[in-house]
Design a protein around this motif. Structure first.
Motif, PDB file in Angstrom:
ATOM      1  N   LEU A   8       0.837  -1.191   0.000  1.00  0.00           N
ATOM      2  CA  LEU A   8       0.000   0.000   0.000  1.00  0.00           C
ATOM      3  C   LEU A   8       0.875   1.245   0.000  1.00  0.00           C
ATOM      4  N   ARG A   9       0.561   2.168  -0.881  1.00  0.00           N
ATOM      5  CA  ARG A   9       1.215   3.473  -0.887  1.00  0.00           C
ATOM      6  C   ARG A   9       0.126   4.501  -1.110  1.00  0.00           C
ATOM      7  N   LEU A  10       0.018   5.437  -0.191  1.00  0.00           N
ATOM      8  CA  LEU A  10      -0.970   6.496  -0.331  1.00  0.00           C
ATOM      9  C   LEU A  10      -0.412   7.566  -1.261  1.00  0.00           C
ATOM     10  N   ALA A  11      -1.292   8.172  -2.032  1.00  0.00           N
ATOM     11  CA  ALA A  11      -0.871   9.163  -3.019  1.00  0.00           C
ATOM     12  C   ALA A  11      -1.590  10.482  -2.771  1.00  0.00           C
ATOM     13  N   PRO A  12      -1.007  11.584  -3.260  1.00  0.00           N
ATOM     14  CA  PRO A  12      -1.686  12.868  -3.156  1.00  0.00           C
ATOM     15  C   PRO A  12      -3.099  12.783  -3.735  1.00  0.00           C
ATOM     16  N   GLY A  13      -4.024  13.462  -3.057  1.00  0.00           N
ATOM     17  CA  GLY A  13      -5.417  13.440  -3.469  1.00  0.00           C
ATOM     18  C   GLY A  13      -6.235  12.411  -2.717  1.00  0.00           C
ATOM     19  N   THR A  14      -5.563  11.516  -1.985  1.00  0.00           N
ATOM     20  CA  THR A  14      -6.222  10.478  -1.203  1.00  0.00           C
ATOM     21  C   THR A  14      -6.595  11.034   0.171  1.00  0.00           C
ATOM     22  N   PRO A  15      -7.822  10.791   0.633  1.00  0.00           N
ATOM     23  CA  PRO A  15      -8.140  11.168   2.014  1.00  0.00           C
ATOM     24  C   PRO A  15      -7.249  10.378   2.979  1.00  0.00           C
ATOM     25  N   ALA A  16      -6.725  11.048   3.983  1.00  0.00           N
ATOM     26  CA  ALA A  16      -5.882  10.374   4.974  1.00  0.00           C
ATOM     27  C   ALA A  16      -6.726   9.352   5.737  1.00  0.00           C
ATOM     28  N   PRO A  17      -6.172   8.155   5.983  1.00  0.00           N
ATOM     29  CA  PRO A  17      -6.904   7.157   6.758  1.00  0.00           C
ATOM     30  C   PRO A  17      -7.240   7.655   8.164  1.00  0.00           C
ATOM     31  N   GLU A  18      -8.443   7.334   8.593  1.00  0.00           N
ATOM     32  CA  GLU A  18      -8.906   7.737   9.929  1.00  0.00           C
ATOM     33  C   GLU A  18      -8.093   7.041  11.015  1.00  0.00           C
ATOM     34  N   PHE A  19      -7.962   7.685  12.161  1.00  0.00           N
ATOM     35  CA  PHE A  19      -7.319   7.065  13.321  1.00  0.00           C
ATOM     36  C   PHE A  19      -7.741   7.786  14.581  1.00  0.00           C
TER      37      PHE A  19
END
Length: 158
Positions: free
Chosen positions: A4-15
């Motif tokens: 998994l790699r998050l990319a710009p434009g992706t909502p940050a995962p909740e925590f």
């Protein structure tokens, strides 16, 4: 291992995690201000101390540009409190002991450590906008000089 790699434009995962004082901090608490969310392997180790102190030393200019800094590690809140006190850190440190948030952000997995493949924290930094959408995702960053490189990327090195 995670690919998994998050990319710009992706909502940050909740925590929701505990901070160095034992208070709950959720992603929703970060809304309304740009945030530099960085993941590091362990409090009070040489590289992590260098990186944290670099953020500490740049905090006024980062805050002046509208950014808050939040560090995340697997350390328990009591160790984070000691780290914060020992090094005069002036930003929030969050505890993710089961590395669930690390996994959600793609920063837990296989990495090279002294020529051996190990599983652990992949030092990474995310910049979130006021709505907690990722605007910058940096994986496998080097601790030394990271803040200066990040400032340059953000256009803040003036």
């Amino acid at each position: 291992m995670t690919d998994l790699r998050l990319a710009p434009g992706t909502p940050a995962p909740e925590f929701t995690l505990l901070d160095q004082d034992g208070n709950s901090v959720s992603l929703s608490d970060l809304r309304g201000q740009k945030t530099i969310l960085y993941f590091y392997p362990a409090a009070m180790t040489p590289g992590c101390t260098t990186q944290a102190c670099d953020f500490r030393d740049s905090i006024s200019s980062l805050q002046g540009a509208g950014y808050r800094v939040v560090g995340v590690s697997r350390d328990e809140p009591t160790k984070l409190a000691t780290f914060r006190e020992r090094d005069g850190l002036t930003f929030t440190l969050l505890s993710d002991p089961d590395h669930a948030v690390h996994t959600a952000y793609g920063v837990w997995g296989e990495k090279m450590n002294y020529g051996k493949v190990t599983e652990g924290v992949i030092r990474s930094t995310f910049v979130l906008d006021e709505e907690c959408v990722i605007t910058l995702a940096q994986y496998n960053v080097k601790a030394t000089g990271h803040v200066a490189r990040l400032r340059k990327t953000l256009g803040l090195d003036n």
